[in-house]
Design a protein around this motif. Sequence first.
Motif, PDB file in Angstrom:
ATOM      1  N   SER A  99      -1.481 -10.531 -13.814  1.00  0.00           N
ATOM      2  CA  SER A  99      -2.676 -10.719 -12.982  1.00  0.00           C
ATOM      3  C   SER A  99      -2.459 -11.762 -11.888  1.00  0.00           C
ATOM      4  O   SER A  99      -3.107 -11.726 -10.846  1.00  0.00           O
ATOM      5  N   GLN A 100      -1.525 -12.689 -12.101  1.00  0.00           N
ATOM      6  CA  GLN A 100      -1.254 -13.713 -11.091  1.00  0.00           C
ATOM      7  C   GLN A 100      -0.598 -13.143  -9.840  1.00  0.00           C
ATOM      8  O   GLN A 100      -0.557 -13.807  -8.801  1.00  0.00           O
ATOM      9  N   GLN A 101      -0.110 -11.912  -9.925  1.00  0.00           N
ATOM     10  CA  GLN A 101       0.580 -11.301  -8.789  1.00  0.00           C
ATOM     11  C   GLN A 101      -0.224 -10.166  -8.151  1.00  0.00           C
ATOM     12  O   GLN A 101       0.299  -9.446  -7.302  1.00  0.00           O
ATOM     13  N   ILE A 102      -1.474 -10.024  -8.562  1.00  0.00           N
ATOM     14  CA  ILE A 102      -2.287  -8.918  -8.050  1.00  0.00           C
ATOM     15  C   ILE A 102      -2.404  -8.967  -6.533  1.00  0.00           C
ATOM     16  O   ILE A 102      -2.216  -7.959  -5.838  1.00  0.00           O
ATOM     17  N   PHE A 103      -2.712 -10.140  -6.000  1.00  0.00           N
ATOM     18  CA  PHE A 103      -2.962 -10.211  -4.562  1.00  0.00           C
ATOM     19  C   PHE A 103      -1.671 -10.076  -3.751  1.00  0.00           C
ATOM     20  O   PHE A 103      -1.696  -9.662  -2.599  1.00  0.00           O
ATOM     21  N   GLU A 104      -0.550 -10.398  -4.362  1.00  0.00           N
ATOM     22  CA  GLU A 104       0.738 -10.126  -3.716  1.00  0.00           C
ATOM     23  C   GLU A 104       0.910  -8.620  -3.524  1.00  0.00           C
ATOM     24  O   GLU A 104       1.422  -8.156  -2.497  1.00  0.00           O
ATOM     25  N   ILE A 105       0.450  -7.856  -4.493  1.00  0.00           N
ATOM     26  CA  ILE A 105       0.549  -6.397  -4.428  1.00  0.00           C
ATOM     27  C   ILE A 105      -0.431  -5.821  -3.413  1.00  0.00           C
ATOM     28  O   ILE A 105      -0.066  -5.007  -2.555  1.00  0.00           O
ATOM     29  N   THR A 106      -1.679  -6.267  -3.499  1.00  0.00           N
ATOM     30  CA  THR A 106      -2.686  -5.679  -2.604  1.00  0.00           C
ATOM     31  C   THR A 106      -2.452  -6.057  -1.141  1.00  0.00           C
ATOM     32  O   THR A 106      -2.843  -5.315  -0.239  1.00  0.00           O
ATOM     33  N   GLU A 107      -1.800  -7.199  -0.911  1.00  0.00           N
ATOM     34  CA  GLU A 107      -1.473  -7.566   0.465  1.00  0.00           C
ATOM     35  C   GLU A 107      -0.398  -6.661   1.062  1.00  0.00           C
ATOM     36  O   GLU A 107      -0.233  -6.611   2.283  1.00  0.00           O
ATOM     37  N   SER A 108       0.294  -5.927   0.209  1.00  0.00           N
ATOM     38  CA  SER A 108       1.349  -5.030   0.700  1.00  0.00           C
ATOM     39  C   SER A 108       0.815  -3.673   1.115  1.00  0.00           C
ATOM     40  O   SER A 108       1.574  -2.832   1.610  1.00  0.00           O
ATOM     41  N   ILE A 109      -0.467  -3.429   0.940  1.00  0.00           N
ATOM     42  CA  ILE A 109      -1.030  -2.106   1.192  1.00  0.00           C
ATOM     43  C   ILE A 109      -0.828  -1.672   2.642  1.00  0.00           C
ATOM     44  O   ILE A 109      -1.001  -2.449   3.568  1.00  0.00           O
ATOM     45  N   GLU A 110      -0.443  -0.421   2.812  1.00  0.00           N
ATOM     46  CA  GLU A 110      -0.297   0.183   4.130  1.00  0.00           C
ATOM     47  C   GLU A 110      -0.819   1.611   4.085  1.00  0.00           C
ATOM     48  O   GLU A 110      -0.786   2.261   3.036  1.00  0.00           O
ATOM     49  N   LEU A 111      -1.300   2.080   5.235  1.00  0.00           N
ATOM     50  CA  LEU A 111      -1.739   3.464   5.342  1.00  0.00           C
ATOM     51  C   LEU A 111      -0.512   4.363   5.410  1.00  0.00           C
ATOM     52  O   LEU A 111       0.512   4.000   5.991  1.00  0.00           O
ATOM     53  N   SER A 112      -0.605   5.527   4.815  1.00  0.00           N
ATOM     54  CA  SER A 112       0.479   6.502   4.889  1.00  0.00           C
ATOM     55  C   SER A 112      -0.115   7.880   5.167  1.00  0.00           C
ATOM     56  O   SER A 112      -1.207   8.201   4.703  1.00  0.00           O
ATOM     57  N   GLY A 113       0.608   8.670   5.919  1.00  0.00           N
ATOM     58  CA  GLY A 113       0.097   9.991   6.258  1.00  0.00           C
ATOM     59  C   GLY A 113      -0.987   9.908   7.320  1.00  0.00           C
ATOM     60  O   GLY A 113      -1.307   8.837   7.847  1.00  0.00           O
ATOM     61  N   ASP A 114      -1.572  11.045   7.616  1.00  0.00           N
ATOM     62  CA  ASP A 114      -2.607  11.098   8.659  1.00  0.00           C
ATOM     63  C   ASP A 114      -3.857  11.845   8.202  1.00  0.00           C
ATOM     64  O   ASP A 114      -4.618  12.365   9.012  1.00  0.00           O
ATOM     65  N   GLN A 115      -4.053  11.899   6.877  1.00  0.00           N
ATOM     66  CA  GLN A 115      -5.247  12.580   6.380  1.00  0.00           C
ATOM     67  C   GLN A 115      -6.506  11.796   6.737  1.00  0.00           C
ATOM     68  O   GLN A 115      -6.516  10.574   6.714  1.00  0.00           O
ATOM     69  N   ARG A 116      -7.556  12.513   7.091  1.00  0.00           N
ATOM     70  CA  ARG A 116      -8.835  11.917   7.452  1.00  0.00           C
ATOM     71  C   ARG A 116      -9.951  12.645   6.704  1.00  0.00           C
ATOM     72  O   ARG A 116      -9.746  13.763   6.200  1.00  0.00           O
ATOM     73  N   PRO A 117     -11.136  12.048   6.627  1.00  0.00           N
ATOM     74  CA  PRO A 117     -12.257  12.764   6.004  1.00  0.00           C
ATOM     75  C   PRO A 117     -12.488  14.093   6.722  1.00  0.00           C
ATOM     76  O   PRO A 117     -12.429  14.159   7.956  1.00  0.00           O
ATOM     77  N   VAL A 118     -12.743  15.122   5.960  1.00  0.00           N
ATOM     78  CA  VAL A 118     -12.860  16.471   6.520  1.00  0.00           C
ATOM     79  C   VAL A 118     -14.325  16.791   6.843  1.00  0.00           C
ATOM     80  O   VAL A 118     -15.193  16.696   5.975  1.00  0.00           O
ATOM     81  N   ALA A 119     -14.573  17.148   8.101  1.00  0.00           N
ATOM     82  CA  ALA A 119     -15.923  17.554   8.525  1.00  0.00           C
ATOM     83  C   ALA A 119     -16.089  19.054   8.288  1.00  0.00           C
ATOM     84  O   ALA A 119     -15.129  19.818   8.374  1.00  0.00           O
ATOM     85  N   SER A 120     -17.304  19.466   7.988  1.00  0.00           N
ATOM     86  CA  SER A 120     -17.574  20.884   7.724  1.00  0.00           C
ATOM     87  C   SER A 120     -17.871  21.668   8.993  1.00  0.00           C
ATOM     88  O   SER A 120     -17.896  22.891   8.977  1.00  0.00           O
TER      89      SER A 120
END
Length: 408
Positions: free
Chosen positions: A150-171
């Motif tokens: 648990s002491q390393q959780i924020f080290e992990i979440t700070e590494s988050i990056e977007l991948s791909g180009d999926q977006r919410p789908v409109a009808s």
Amino acid sequence: MNVFTERKRPTIWIIPAVAVIFLVLLIVLGADTDQSGHVTKRNLQYNSEALGITLVFPAEWQDRYNVVEAEDILSVYSKEVEEQFSGGGHLFSINRRIGELITPEDVSQSATPKEILIQGNGYTYFINLPSDVQYPVDNTALSNEYQELSQQIFEITESIELSGDQRPVASNEDYQLVGTSFFTVEIPEDWELKANEDTAAYWDLWTEDGMVGTISLVPYPHDPVVEASLKETNQHWEYLLNEDSSREIMIRTLRTYKNVNAVKIMKETLRFTADGPYNTVDFRTDALEYVQKGGQKIFGQIVEIFMSYGKPTAVKVNVLELVRGEEAANEPDGLLIKDTGKIRVYSLDPSCRVLPLIGPNYNRYGLYEMPLIEAEFSAEYPNYKESYYDFVLGSDWKVKTMIEHYLP
């Protein structure tokens, strides 16, 4: 020729060859070397195609964690704790929500600890931490394992990056799906939804040519005076009500063919979120409900707040009358305040809150500022006796809410 000497020569080449093979194996098996040439383990990259993000876990987490994915959520567990402590081991989750207009202030209203991590591709991602103990406190080994991870959780979440180009789908074709903490809706692809900086719970609709409309939360039931005034303008509007939450939204645009059609599609596709945080618009809806259920609204000023054992118990009110219409036609801004000569004392409900106007111009409400009437109130709002309020009484004649009244 020395036979023994000739036979020993190949070993000179065998040693570096073995070293090369060893280094190749280290690379294949996921190890690196530092600047001193010492072997180090490589960090662990996790790619979630479903959520459209990547995370990097520390190398020492190898074989010590599990990742569970469901719709719009990724949860991480301590493997050892989860296996030995039923229902435990949850370290953190990453939730994905439609919309990039969700704010840190919105997320901070949650009962469980949350924080926005990243926004993009039409989504907001935030971390959600467990609110209870997830390991057996009487098991030292499991407790240490969980706490170390648990002491390393924020080290992990700070590494988050977007991948791909999926977006919410409109009808609807040529439309995009956007969202806030309170609703999602489809708008034309060449439109943009922006939060209004001057008015809470108010979002503007923009094109490259300028603003074309708004979407706003309004107190329920909506004000018929406002609706009547719209009939005199070149605007098209619709009201949408969520009966479960008593939340109402107004959509309005300038009246053109394209805009009217857009309002129709927005009305059909707008969805209220299930967990939009309680806010000052809800507060005003509750005030209207008190009056509808036998209460009363009194306009006036605070003369004195009475205290008992450090707690506010009653308020003395100078009852006034706010006059509009013909009688006030010659007054500035068409408003006239009459002194009725009445002073009344009303008991304060223990949960009574006040809705203050906020700076810098003190002509609007914040989205979440609605403090309890407490001992510190007079210190935090030193000019409260100069302000005008709507005192909302319940059917028990106790003051339930106090709403500061804006007078131009």
